[in-house]
Design a protein around this motif. Structure first.
Motif, PDB file in Angstrom:
ATOM      1  N   VAL A  78     -25.616   1.864  28.957  1.00  0.00           N
ATOM      2  CA  VAL A  78     -25.180   0.476  28.765  1.00  0.00           C
ATOM      3  C   VAL A  78     -26.214  -0.426  29.430  1.00  0.00           C
ATOM      4  CG1 VAL A  78     -23.399  -1.238  29.213  1.00  0.00           C
ATOM      5  CG2 VAL A  78     -22.751   1.135  28.703  1.00  0.00           C
ATOM      6  N   LEU A  79     -26.861  -1.267  28.633  1.00  0.00           N
ATOM      7  CA  LEU A  79     -27.960  -2.094  29.114  1.00  0.00           C
ATOM      8  C   LEU A  79     -27.448  -3.486  29.481  1.00  0.00           C
ATOM      9  CD1 LEU A  79     -31.024  -2.535  29.557  1.00  0.00           C
ATOM     10  CD2 LEU A  79     -31.157  -3.234  27.146  1.00  0.00           C
ATOM     11  N   VAL A  80     -27.897  -3.993  30.626  1.00  0.00           N
ATOM     12  CA  VAL A  80     -27.575  -5.356  31.052  1.00  0.00           C
ATOM     13  C   VAL A  80     -28.874  -6.147  31.132  1.00  0.00           C
ATOM     14  CG1 VAL A  80     -26.482  -6.803  32.784  1.00  0.00           C
ATOM     15  CG2 VAL A  80     -25.640  -4.474  32.398  1.00  0.00           C
ATOM     16  N   THR A  81     -28.956  -7.222  30.357  1.00  0.00           N
ATOM     17  CA  THR A  81     -30.127  -8.097  30.346  1.00  0.00           C
ATOM     18  C   THR A  81     -29.720  -9.461  30.892  1.00  0.00           C
ATOM     19  OG1 THR A  81     -31.027  -6.985  28.393  1.00  0.00           O
ATOM     20  CG2 THR A  81     -31.927  -9.160  28.931  1.00  0.00           C
ATOM     21  N   LYS A  82     -30.441  -9.941  31.876  1.00  0.00           N
ATOM     22  CA  LYS A  82     -30.183 -11.263  32.448  1.00  0.00           C
ATOM     23  C   LYS A  82     -31.243 -12.233  31.954  1.00  0.00           C
ATOM     24  CE  LYS A  82     -29.579 -13.739  36.848  1.00  0.00           C
ATOM     25  NZ  LYS A  82     -29.620 -13.620  38.333  1.00  0.00           N
ATOM     26  N   ILE A 115     -21.996  -8.272  24.467  1.00  0.00           N
ATOM     27  CA  ILE A 115     -21.128  -9.197  25.184  1.00  0.00           C
ATOM     28  C   ILE A 115     -22.023 -10.096  26.025  1.00  0.00           C
ATOM     29  CG2 ILE A 115     -19.284  -9.439  26.883  1.00  0.00           C
ATOM     30  CD1 ILE A 115     -18.291  -6.663  26.045  1.00  0.00           C
ATOM     31  N   VAL A 116     -21.904 -11.412  25.845  1.00  0.00           N
ATOM     32  CA  VAL A 116     -22.739 -12.384  26.554  1.00  0.00           C
ATOM     33  C   VAL A 116     -21.847 -13.179  27.501  1.00  0.00           C
ATOM     34  CG1 VAL A 116     -24.446 -14.215  26.332  1.00  0.00           C
ATOM     35  CG2 VAL A 116     -24.173 -12.551  24.478  1.00  0.00           C
ATOM     36  N   ARG A 117     -22.186 -13.139  28.786  1.00  0.00           N
ATOM     37  CA  ARG A 117     -21.377 -13.815  29.799  1.00  0.00           C
ATOM     38  C   ARG A 117     -22.222 -14.844  30.537  1.00  0.00           C
ATOM     39  NH1 ARG A 117     -18.893  -8.324  32.584  1.00  0.00           N
ATOM     40  NH2 ARG A 117     -17.565  -7.672  30.834  1.00  0.00           N
ATOM     41  N   PRO A 118     -21.785 -16.099  30.585  1.00  0.00           N
ATOM     42  CA  PRO A 118     -22.486 -17.084  31.416  1.00  0.00           C
ATOM     43  C   PRO A 118     -22.218 -16.788  32.884  1.00  0.00           C
ATOM     44  CG  PRO A 118     -20.486 -18.047  30.487  1.00  0.00           C
ATOM     45  CD  PRO A 118     -20.619 -16.680  29.888  1.00  0.00           C
ATOM     46  N   ILE A 119     -23.242 -16.878  33.726  1.00  0.00           N
ATOM     47  CA  ILE A 119     -23.054 -16.535  35.147  1.00  0.00           C
ATOM     48  C   ILE A 119     -23.499 -17.646  36.082  1.00  0.00           C
ATOM     49  CG2 ILE A 119     -23.121 -14.036  34.826  1.00  0.00           C
ATOM     50  CD1 ILE A 119     -26.052 -14.073  35.625  1.00  0.00           C
ATOM     51  N   SER A 120     -24.251 -18.643  35.593  1.00  0.00           N
ATOM     52  CA  SER A 120     -24.619 -19.771  36.450  1.00  0.00           C
ATOM     53  C   SER A 120     -25.096 -20.930  35.594  1.00  0.00           C
ATOM     54  CB  SER A 120     -25.712 -19.370  37.457  1.00  0.00           C
ATOM     55  OG  SER A 120     -26.921 -19.073  36.796  1.00  0.00           O
ATOM     56  N   GLY A 121     -24.984 -22.154  36.146  1.00  0.00           N
ATOM     57  CA  GLY A 121     -25.479 -23.339  35.481  1.00  0.00           C
ATOM     58  C   GLY A 121     -24.764 -23.648  34.186  1.00  0.00           C
ATOM     59  N   SER A 122     -25.481 -24.344  33.313  1.00  0.00           N
ATOM     60  CA  SER A 122     -24.952 -24.743  31.998  1.00  0.00           C
ATOM     61  C   SER A 122     -25.911 -24.296  30.904  1.00  0.00           C
ATOM     62  CB  SER A 122     -24.760 -26.265  31.949  1.00  0.00           C
ATOM     63  OG  SER A 122     -23.888 -26.709  32.964  1.00  0.00           O
ATOM     64  N   PRO A 123     -26.066 -22.991  30.713  1.00  0.00           N
ATOM     65  CA  PRO A 123     -27.048 -22.496  29.753  1.00  0.00           C
ATOM     66  C   PRO A 123     -26.663 -22.835  28.315  1.00  0.00           C
ATOM     67  CG  PRO A 123     -25.673 -20.696  30.519  1.00  0.00           C
ATOM     68  CD  PRO A 123     -25.309 -21.894  31.348  1.00  0.00           C
ATOM     69  N   GLU A 200     -14.143  -5.721  25.471  1.00  0.00           N
ATOM     70  CA  GLU A 200     -14.184  -5.522  26.925  1.00  0.00           C
ATOM     71  C   GLU A 200     -13.636  -4.138  27.277  1.00  0.00           C
ATOM     72  OE1 GLU A 200     -15.559  -7.340  29.163  1.00  0.00           O
ATOM     73  OE2 GLU A 200     -15.843  -9.304  28.214  1.00  0.00           O
ATOM     74  N   THR A 201     -12.606  -3.716  26.545  1.00  0.00           N
ATOM     75  CA  THR A 201     -12.059  -2.374  26.778  1.00  0.00           C
ATOM     76  C   THR A 201     -13.064  -1.307  26.366  1.00  0.00           C
ATOM     77  OG1 THR A 201      -9.810  -3.180  26.419  1.00  0.00           O
ATOM     78  CG2 THR A 201     -10.162  -0.808  26.215  1.00  0.00           C
ATOM     79  N   MET A 202     -13.744  -1.514  25.225  1.00  0.00           N
ATOM     80  CA  MET A 202     -14.774  -0.568  24.788  1.00  0.00           C
ATOM     81  C   MET A 202     -15.882  -0.434  25.823  1.00  0.00           C
ATOM     82  SD  MET A 202     -15.338  -1.322  20.735  1.00  0.00           S
ATOM     83  CE  MET A 202     -14.000  -1.191  19.545  1.00  0.00           C
ATOM     84  N   LEU A 203     -16.267  -1.553  26.432  1.00  0.00           N
ATOM     85  CA  LEU A 203     -17.304  -1.516  27.460  1.00  0.00           C
ATOM     86  C   LEU A 203     -16.863  -0.642  28.627  1.00  0.00           C
ATOM     87  CD1 LEU A 203     -19.915  -2.456  28.834  1.00  0.00           C
ATOM     88  CD2 LEU A 203     -18.690  -4.540  29.535  1.00  0.00           C
ATOM     89  N   THR A 206     -16.557   3.123  27.429  1.00  0.00           N
ATOM     90  CA  THR A 206     -17.874   3.720  27.178  1.00  0.00           C
ATOM     91  C   THR A 206     -18.581   4.030  28.488  1.00  0.00           C
ATOM     92  OG1 THR A 206     -18.088   2.602  25.033  1.00  0.00           O
ATOM     93  CG2 THR A 206     -20.120   3.353  26.089  1.00  0.00           C
ATOM     94  N   GLY A 207     -18.541   3.092  29.418  1.00  0.00           N
ATOM     95  CA  GLY A 207     -19.130   3.352  30.728  1.00  0.00           C
ATOM     96  C   GLY A 207     -18.480   4.535  31.415  1.00  0.00           C
ATOM     97  N   ASN A 208     -17.154   4.602  31.337  1.00  0.00           N
ATOM     98  CA  ASN A 208     -16.436   5.722  31.959  1.00  0.00           C
ATOM     99  C   ASN A 208     -16.833   7.055  31.337  1.00  0.00           C
ATOM    100  OD1 ASN A 208     -15.084   3.960  33.612  1.00  0.00           O
ATOM    101  ND2 ASN A 208     -13.196   3.946  32.408  1.00  0.00           N
TER     102      ASN A 208
END
Length: 604
Positions: A78-82, A115-123, A200-203, A206-208
Motif C-alpha cells: 500500500v503506497l502513500v504519496t504526500k 484515497i486522497v486525504r487533505p492533511i494541512s492548509g487549503s490545497p 476505507e474498509t478495503m484499505l 488489505t493492509g491487514n
C-alpha cells in the motif's frame, strides 16, 4: 516540480496477484495492464516516451505543487504519496489494489483504489485520468453518470466510482479538497454500498492481509526490510488464478540505452519461476509454491511427449506471438515496444530440471496441503526422460540466444540435477528400481559434463576450469550455480578454479556480466544483476564473507527508493536498466541476505 518530465525506474509496484500497477515518483499510475499482467496497458505512459505524459496515466496534482514524497505502509504494498504546495497545503494519497478474505475466498478484483486525504492548509487538486486502448492507439472513450465515469478500454471497459465531483474530474479542473475523496476504478458494474465506507474498509483489510502474510515469513535477522520488500513484490508477480509467476511486470524497458534489447517479460519462464519459488521457500512462503506447483502440473499434463517450452502465458497458453506496438514510442523513446516473446519456441533444455527440482519437495514436505503421489511421480518421470534425452543436445541456453545454439553446461547440469532429484524421490517412495535407473543416468550425465565442459587451458591458465559450452573455452556466470545445484562442493578445487576464471572474465568492479562475447545484438553493455548476486553467494560459500558482504551492501545501495531492482545495471554509473521489478534480482536479495545474515541465535 516544473522540470521537464523524464521516465525513470523510480517506480513503486502495487497489486493484488490479479492486477498490478507501477506508480512513478509523482504518484502517477504510469503502467497498468488489464485484465491481467499480460493484457492491454490501459496505463502506458511509461512506454510513451517523455512527451505527452498526460495520456495513459492517472495522477493527482496540486495547484502550485512543490514536492512529492512516498513510502509504503509497513509490510504492505500500500503506497502513500504526500503532495505539498507552496502555501503549506498538503494531501496524502493511498494507492492499493484490494486483496483480502471475503465470502470464503480471496477478493482480488481487477481494480485500483485511490484515497486522497487533505492533511494541512487549503490545497487545490485536479485529477488527470486518461486510460488508453489498443496498446496506446487511442484514448479510451468515456461515458458518465452522476457518480461514475466509464472508460471504454478495448474489451475491458472500466468504471470509476467516486465521491469526488464528476464535473471537475471530466474537465481536469483544480478544486479545493476539504474532505477525503475516494476512487474505485474497476469492473464495469455498479458499485454497491457506500463508497467512502467500503474503500476505507478495503484499505484496512488489505493492509491487514499483507501484514499477516509477512508475519509468517522466516526472515533473516539482518536486512529484514530489504527481504520483506523483495518477498512482497515477488508475491505480486504471481498470477494467483493459475499460479503462474511472471519474470517482471513490464515489457520493453531496454537492457541498455538504445540497445534494441527490449523484451516482454510479462510471462511465466520456467527458469525464473523456479528461482522465485526457491527463494520464497527459504522464507516459508509455501502459498506461492503450492499454487505454482499446480500450474506446473497442468503444464506437464499438456506437454506433448514431455516436451516443455521455456515460457508460457500466465493462463498456461503455449503460443506467445511476438509483435511490436507501433503506437508506443518506448521507455524514454527507446523502442520498439514488444508484445509477446518469440523465445517460447526456442529449445532451452534447462527447463526440465527446473520443473523437477521444485516439484520434488511436494513428495516429502508435510506442511503442504497436497502431498505428491505416485501418479505425480509418473508424470514427473516424463519430464525427467526429456532431461536425460537432451542433456548433451544443443539449445539456445538460459541466455536465450536467437541465432546460434550449443550444448550449454548450465543446461546439462540442470539435466543432471533432474536425474539426481528423481532418484531421491524414488528412494523416498520406496521405488528401488526407479531410483537405481535415475542414479545411473545422473552418473552418466556427470561424466559427460566433466569430459566435455572442462577446459584445460594453456600457459598461465593451464590449471583448467569449467566452461559455458561443451567443447568451448569461454565462461559465463551460470557456472557459479554449480554449487547451488549441488553438482560441486564450494571447496572443490575445480569450482575454485572456475570461480577465478569467471571473475577474471566477467567481473566489472562490483558487478558481473552474464557473458562477454558478442551475441545477436553485439557486446553486452550492462551488468546482469542476478549474476552479481550469484558471485556474492559463491564468495560466501568459498569463505570470503567480508568481500561477499561488501558487494551485497553495494548492491542494496543501488535499489530504487521502493527497495527494488530491475534486471540490469550500468556498471559504471549504477543506473538501472531492463524490465522492472525483476524477479531474478529480488531472488538475489533474499538468497544473499539469508546466507550472509547473522543467526537469530546471536540476537536472542
Amino acid at each position: 516540480m516544473n522540470e521537464p518530465y523524464r521516465s525513470s525506474l523510480e517506480l513503486w509496484p502495487i497489486g493484488n496477484c490479479q492486477v498490478s500497477g507501477l506508480m512513478d515518483h509523482r504518484g502517477a499510475l504510469v503502467w497498468g495492464c488489464v485484465p491481467r499482467v499480460d493484457g492491454d496497458p490501459a496505463f502506458c505512459a511509461l512506454m510513451r516516451g517523455d512527451d505527452g505524459q498526460d495520456a495513459g496515466t492517472w495522477r493527482f496534482e496540486l495547484e502550485n505543487q512543490i514536492s512529492a514524497t512516498q513510502q509504503y505502509l509497513r509490510n504492505t504494498p500500500v503506497l502513500v504519496t504526500k503532495l505539498e504546495d507552496a502555501s503549506g497545503g498538503a494531501v496524502e494519497i493511498f494507492d492499493f489494489c484490494p486483496r483480502f478474505q471475503r465470502g470464503g475466498r480471496v477478493y482480488r478484483p481487477v481494480a485500483f483504489v485511490r484515497i486522497v486525504r487533505p492533511i494541512s492548509g487549503s490545497p487545490r487538486i485536479r485529477t488527470i485520468l486518461t486510460p488508453m486502448s489498443g496498446y496506446g492507439a487511442q484514448l479510451a472513450q468515456t461515458t458518465h453518470g452522476s457518480n461514475h465515469i466509464r472508460y471504454l478500454v478495448e474489451r475491458n471497459t472500466m468504471r470509476l466510482t467516486t465521491d469526488a465531483p464528476i464535473g471537475y474530474l471530466l474537465d481536469e479542473r483544480f478544486f479545493r479538497i476539504e474532505r477525503a475523496l475516494h476512487f474505485f476504478l474497476g469492473p464495469d458494474e455498479p458499485f454497491s454500498g457506500n463508497v467512502e465506507h467500503d474503500l476505507e474498509t478495503m484499505l484496512q483489510l488489505t493492509g491487514n492481509y499483507w501484514r499477516l502474510w509477512v508475519r509468517g515469513l522466516a526472515t533473516p535477522l539482518d536486512w529484514q526490510d530489504a527481504v520483506i520488500r523483495a518477498a512482497i513484490t515477488l508475491k505480486l508477480c504471481q498470477h494467483e488464478e493459475t499460479g503462474a509467476i511472471v519474470a517482471a511486470l513490464t515489457t520493453s524497458i531496454p537492457e541498455a540505452p538504445g540497445s534494441l534489447r527490449n523484451w516482454d517479460y510479462r510471462y511465466c519462464w520456467i527458469r525464473d519461476a523456479y528461482y522465485t519459488v526457491q527463494a520464497l521457500n527459504h522464507l516459508g512462503a509455501l502459498d506461492v509454491l503450492e499454487k505454482y506447483l499446480a500450474y506446473l502440473r497442468n503444464i506437464v499434463d499438456d506437454a506433448e511427449g514431455g516436451a516443455i517450452q521455456p515460457l508460457y502465458a500466465v493462463s498456461g497458453a503455449r503460443e506467445i506471438i511476438e509483435w511490436e506496438a507501433a503506437n508506443l514510442a518506448g521507455y524514454r523513446g527507446m523502442g520498439p515496444v514488444r508484445v509477446g516473446n518469440a523465445a517460447y519456441y526456442q529449445v532451452q533444455n534447462d527447463c526440465y530440471g527446473q520443473i523437477v527440482l521444485p516439484s520434488i519437495q511436494a513428495f516429502s514436505d508435510q506442511r503442504l496441503l497436497r502431498i505428491a503421489n505416485m501418479d505425480d511421480f509418473a508424470s514427473l518421470e516424463q519430464v525427467g526422460e526429456m532431461a536425460w534425452n537432451t542433456h548433451d543436445q544443443p539449445d539456445a541456453g538460459l541466455w536465450e540466444l536467437r541465432t546460434r545454439t550449443a550444448v550449454h553446461t548450465y543446461s546439462a547440469v540442470m539435466s543432471w540435477a533432474a536425474c539426481d532429484r528423481l532418484a531421491n524421490a524414488a528412494e523416498h517412495l520406496g521405488l528401488a528400481e526407479r531410483a537405481k535407473i535415475w542414479r545411473e543416468r545422473a552418473d552418466v550425465v556427470r561424466r559427460h559434463i566433466d569430459e566435455a565442459a572442462w577446459y584445460q587451458g594453456q600457459g598461465h591458465d593451464a590449471c583448467g576450469h569449467y566452461v559455458a559450452t561443451f567443447g568451448g573455452s569461454e565462461v559465463d556466470a551460470s557456472l557459479l550455480q554449480m554449487v547451488e545445484l549441488r553438482y560441486l562442493a564450494a571447496d572443490d578445487p575445480r569450482f575454485q578454479a572456475t570461480l577465478r576464471a569467471v571473475q577474471k572474465a566477467l567481473r566489472r568492479g562490483e558487478h558481473m556480466l552474464r557473458y562477454d562475447s558478442e551475441d545477436d545484438f553485439g557486446l553486452p553493455e550492462t551488468a546482469f544483476n542476478i549474476c552479481t548476486f550469484w558471485l556474492i553467494e559463491a564468495l560466501h560459500r568459498s569463505g570470503e564473507d567480508e568481500e561477499a558482504r561488501r558487494l551485497f551492501e553495494a548492491m542494496l545501495q543501488h535499489r530504487t527508493r521502493s527497495g527494488l531492482l530491475s534486471e540490469d545495471m550500468d556498471f559504471e554509473t549504477g543506473e538501472l536498466w531492463g524490465n522492472f521489478p525483476q524477479t531474478y534480482s529480488l531472488v538475489g536479495i533474499i538468497n544473499c541476505a539469508g546466507q550472509l545474515s547473522r543467526s537469530w541465535r546471536d540476537w536472542r
